[in-house]
Design a protein around this motif. Structure first.
Motif, PDB file in Angstrom:
ATOM      1  N   THR A 180       1.010  -1.191   0.115  1.00 34.90           N
ATOM      2  CA  THR A 180       0.013   0.127   0.029  1.00 34.90           C
ATOM      3  C   THR A 180       0.858   1.202   0.038  1.00 34.90           C
ATOM      4  O   THR A 180       0.531   2.260  -0.656  1.00 34.90           O
ATOM      5  N   LEU A 181       1.987   1.142   0.709  1.00 35.26           N
ATOM      6  CA  LEU A 181       2.666   2.162   0.800  1.00 35.26           C
ATOM      7  C   LEU A 181       3.621   2.615  -0.640  1.00 35.26           C
ATOM      8  O   LEU A 181       3.584   3.790  -1.230  1.00 35.26           O
ATOM      9  N   ILE A 184       0.690   4.197  -2.828  1.00 36.64           N
ATOM     10  CA  ILE A 184       0.666   5.469  -2.502  1.00 36.64           C
ATOM     11  C   ILE A 184       1.774   6.505  -3.121  1.00 36.64           C
ATOM     12  O   ILE A 184       1.517   7.454  -3.857  1.00 36.64           O
ATOM     13  N   LEU A 185       3.134   5.986  -2.687  1.00 40.25           N
ATOM     14  CA  LEU A 185       4.301   6.712  -3.334  1.00 40.25           C
ATOM     15  C   LEU A 185       4.061   6.790  -4.857  1.00 40.25           C
ATOM     16  O   LEU A 185       4.468   7.733  -5.340  1.00 40.25           O
ATOM     17  N   THR A 188       1.479   9.306  -5.712  1.00 45.85           N
ATOM     18  CA  THR A 188       1.502  10.736  -5.572  1.00 45.85           C
ATOM     19  C   THR A 188       2.713  11.372  -6.673  1.00 45.85           C
ATOM     20  O   THR A 188       2.658  12.567  -6.902  1.00 45.85           O
ATOM     21  N   SER A 189       3.554  10.494  -6.822  1.00 45.18           N
ATOM     22  CA  SER A 189       4.711  10.862  -7.812  1.00 45.18           C
ATOM     23  C   SER A 189       4.339  10.897  -9.313  1.00 45.18           C
ATOM     24  O   SER A 189       4.923  11.510 -10.094  1.00 45.18           O
ATOM     25  N   THR A 205      10.417   6.675  -9.116  1.00 46.96           N
ATOM     26  CA  THR A 205       9.462   6.094  -7.919  1.00 46.96           C
ATOM     27  C   THR A 205       8.643   4.928  -8.631  1.00 46.96           C
ATOM     28  O   THR A 205       8.053   4.139  -7.901  1.00 46.96           O
TER      29      THR A 205
END
Lengths: 566, 185
Positions: A180-181, A184-185, A188-189, A205
């Protein structure tokens, strides 16, 4: 309406099929957990079990799909095959990145539903362990399997813990947090602001997807979602035995203590195929990157544009295609797309690269752009090419009258088209079907694309020499005109009868757009009156949108319209 | 990666974290989980972080794209002066806000994401970036020129086309006085 259907019909159909499959999987797997086998699990969890498993199935499906649109070499192969069947279908493949983003949003949505449902599941499991009362079925169920640690139902085995600790001590929990992390990264990138301005952040990323997929495959290995084993269902029928849980295992009842087991992990079956395809794709890219590409000429245009003329053995292109260029001396990992500005008739291929970011600036310096003297050929950097990609705009040669509208840097594919039409018309002496080209170009100022303005002028000069001045008619609209600048320096318009350059303010820009639109509407009305067929296509090369309207004004006089802008 | 403004990415990450924290908090409160007090805190913290991070900073290079309707937020955030302008403050603020989220499962994700955003803000602060408000440009009206350049020729002045020097007519380009000039005797 007919235009819209012809233009967008296939895209909408694909999206509907995809949404339909998602909906089907969701409902099917929701219902699959409402059967007998999961009765006792539902005693603990209620419907939160189904709410967690249904998006999990959709996630399997979408994670399988997400790798496919980015296998660009494989898509090229696919496109080459289906182009013979249907050009519309081939054009769909150009919207691969749009589909990739849609699937990504769906993954994010299902991840959210899945996590919220599991938050409730963890809470209910914890509740079952904390309410230690033997007259509660939930507690009795949680106590099962304490001895052998194999046939348990409740993955939380003790009451001296809390959900957060449990999450960090189970495979499912750890992998869940990690992926999940990563997701999300990645998201967002990938926001447009970041992607357009700081491409390297986005690109590096995005490689977290490797962690995402590895975590995804191992996510189910702990088998913590458990249902009754088929053997146990024989000896403990939930319908009959659920109420008599206090007597389980006693001799006089025919309700044994139920035994539970988890499902084997399924995700790998969904994603292993696309993962292998993607690995092949990367291997193809590596192979192509090792093929020799020679830079035969480097031209520095004053408008901060670098023109690279290259040759590669066995390179074949069509008009309007693009390539990815990599320069190992600048960056080993970055491949950037550029539209090809040369025609297929030439024995080399060129790309015009605007110097706007880190990578292009470094490429400019590596090619000796900042030095004044000419560079030796052996000093030029090695480059690698991947491609060409993109649906060729070959249709342009099938119509008598073509209208090309370009805005900003979207004009680059037209360089290729114009050159190719020119070569076909003049040098090969072919009987080209295209008789007339109308070219409209909107740009802030021509300085930025001075190389293209030069191309137009040279074409115009050659046409006048050959007494063909009515073949190409071009109009340039400038939106960032400065009163103090001389416009004659960038365009030689004195020799032509019609002025080609217009200054556009905001209001005149809109009036131009309205005028162009009214031209289409007028033509549409005419064709509706005449009852003739119209066809409409959408093309989507990298970073540009182009639409093709082909209309028949009169039989034998066909108009084709290309629109490309950035 | 020289031209990266880390603050832009940190801002996206922090906004996403705020939303995740908020969602986790709402789930925790609505489901009445154990430790719902942390969830209630997460709701408040999530809203605060979203409000703080919604207005995008002005980029030091390049065009800045505003988020829709961010003007009022820009004004509010700007009012705090150095507290919001300095990214060190933001980095430590986010690090502090995220800690209570780690005590409850529903808000752990928000906590970790906000922690990462805090680290990226720290990187931005070390590189000397600052939050600058995007404000509409106040148009400075140049004083209207009432006086144009005085005429260069003494009278009589021929019209403009004749005054313009033509490159192919060098002799004519040299200034031709319509009247012979004599010195004052």
């Amino acid at each position: 309406m007919g235009n819209f259907v012809a233009n967008e019909g296939l895209s909408i159909f694909v999206i509907l099929v995809w949404l339909g499959i998602n909906a089907f999987l969701f409902v099917h797997f929701y219902m699959a957990f409402l059967v007998e086998r999961w009765f006792y699990t539902r005693v603990l969890l209620g419907h939160a079990l189904s709410w967690a498993r249904a998006p999990a199935a959709c996630l399997n499906f979408n994670c399988m799909l997400i790798l496919l649109p980015v296998c660009r070499n494989l898509l090229s192969l696919f496109r080459g095959t289906i182009q013979y069947c249907s050009r519309t279908a081939a054009r769909q493949l150009d919207r691969n990145l749009t589909f990739h983003k849609l699937v990504a949003y769906m993954i994010a949505f299902h991840t959210a539903v899945h996590i919220v449902a599991h938050l409730f599941n963890f809470e209910y499991f914890m509740d079952a362990q904390l309410n230690r009362n033997s007259s509660l079925l939930t507690f009795v169920l949680s106590e099962i399997g304490t001895g052998d640690n194999a046939s348990f139902l409740n993955p939380i085995r003790t009451n001296e813990t809390n959900p957060t600790i449990v999450m960090f001590t189970t495979i499912a929990g750890l992998t869940g947090v990690a992926i999940t992390l990563a997701l999300i990264l990645i998201i967002t990138s990938s926001m447009e602001v970041i992607r357009r301005s700081y491409f390297e952040v986005f690109w590096y990323t995005h490689h977290l997807f490797v962690i995402f997929f590895i975590g995804l495959v191992f996510h189910g290995y702990g088998r913590i979602v458990r249902g009754q084993t088929p053997a146990s269902l024989q000896s403990n029928d939930p319908e009959l035995c659920a109420d008599r849980f206090e007597d389980w295992g006693k001799n006089e009842t025919n309700c044994a203590v139920p035994a539970f087991a988890g499902n084997p992990p399924m995700t790998w079956k969904w994603v292993v195929g696309p993962m292998i395809l993607y690995v092949c794709e990367r291997l193809v890219r590596i192979y192509r990157s090792h093929q020799k590409v020679v830079i035969t000429k480097v031209v520095m245009h004053p408008s901060k544009t670098l023109e690279l003329q290259m040759k590669k053995k066995g390179f074949r292109m069509e008009v309007g295609q693009y390539v990815f260029i990599q320069c190992p001396s600048v960056s080993r990992l970055e491949w950037h797309p550029f539209t090809l500005t040369s025609a297929p008739e030439e024995d080399f291929f060129t790309a015009h690269i605007r110097i706007v970011g880190d990578w292009t600036q470094a490429l400019y310096e590596a090619c000796g752009g900042d030095k004044n003297e000419t560079q030796e050929a052996w000093k030029l950097p090695k480059v690698a090419i991947d491609g060409p990609f993109g649906t060729a705009s070959e249709d342009v040669f099938r119509y008598e009258v073509v209208m090309l509208v370009g805005a900003g840097i979207g004009v680059t594919p037209f360089a290729s088209i114009l050159k190719s039409v020119w070569y076909k018309r003049i040098q090969n002496n072919q009987d080209v079907f295209t008789k007339k080209i109308y070219f409209y170009w909107l740009c802030p100022e021509t300085q930025a694309f001075e190389w293209f303005a030069d191309l137009l002028q040279s074409l115009e000069g050659q046409m006048i020499e050959r007494d063909m001045s009515d073949f190409l008619s071009y109009n340039i609209y400038l939106t960032r005109w400065k009163e103090t600048e001389e416009c004659e320096s960038s365009l030689s318009v004195k020799s032509t009868p019609t002025p080609h350059t217009y200054v556009l303010t905001k209001s005149t820009l809109w009036s131009l757009v309205r005028r162009l639109i009214s031209v289409f509407i007028m033509r549409q009305r005419m064709t509706r009156l005449l009852g003739l067929n119209r066809r409409l296509f959408m093309e989507n090369p990298t970073g540009t949108t182009s639409s093709t309207i082909s209309q028949q004004n009169t039989p034998g006089d066909r108009l084709n319209f290309y629109f490309s802008m950035q | 990666m020289g031209k990266i403004e880390w603050a832009m990415w940190a801002n996206e990450q922090a906004l996403a974290s705020g939303l995740i924290l908020l969602t986790g908090g709402i789930v925790g409160v609505a489901g009445q989980f154990r430790g719902w007090q942390f969830a209630a805190y997460a709701v408040a913290a999530g809203v605060f972080v979203c409000l703080l991070e919604y207005p995008r900073s002005k980029r030091s290079k390049g065009t800045s794209v505003e988020r829709p309707g961010q003007y009022c937020f820009t004004v509010c955030v700007k009012a705090f002066g150095p507290l919001t302008r300095n990214y060190y403050v933001r980095a430590f603020l986010h690090a502090a806000i995220c800690v209570p989220g780690g005590f409850m499962l529903a808000t752990v994700m928000g906590c970790v994401c906000l922690g990462i955003a805090s680290l990226i803000y720290l990187a931005a602060a070390i590189r000397g970036e600052k939050w600058m408000p995007i404000l509409p440009k106040v148009e400075v009206k140049a004083p209207v020129e009432t006086m144009k350049n005085p005429p260069q020729n003494p009278p009589p002045r021929p019209p403009a086309e004749f005054r313009r020097k033509h490159v192919d007519d060098l002799e004519g380009a040299a200034y031709d006085n319509p009247m012979s000039v004599t010195a004052d005797e």
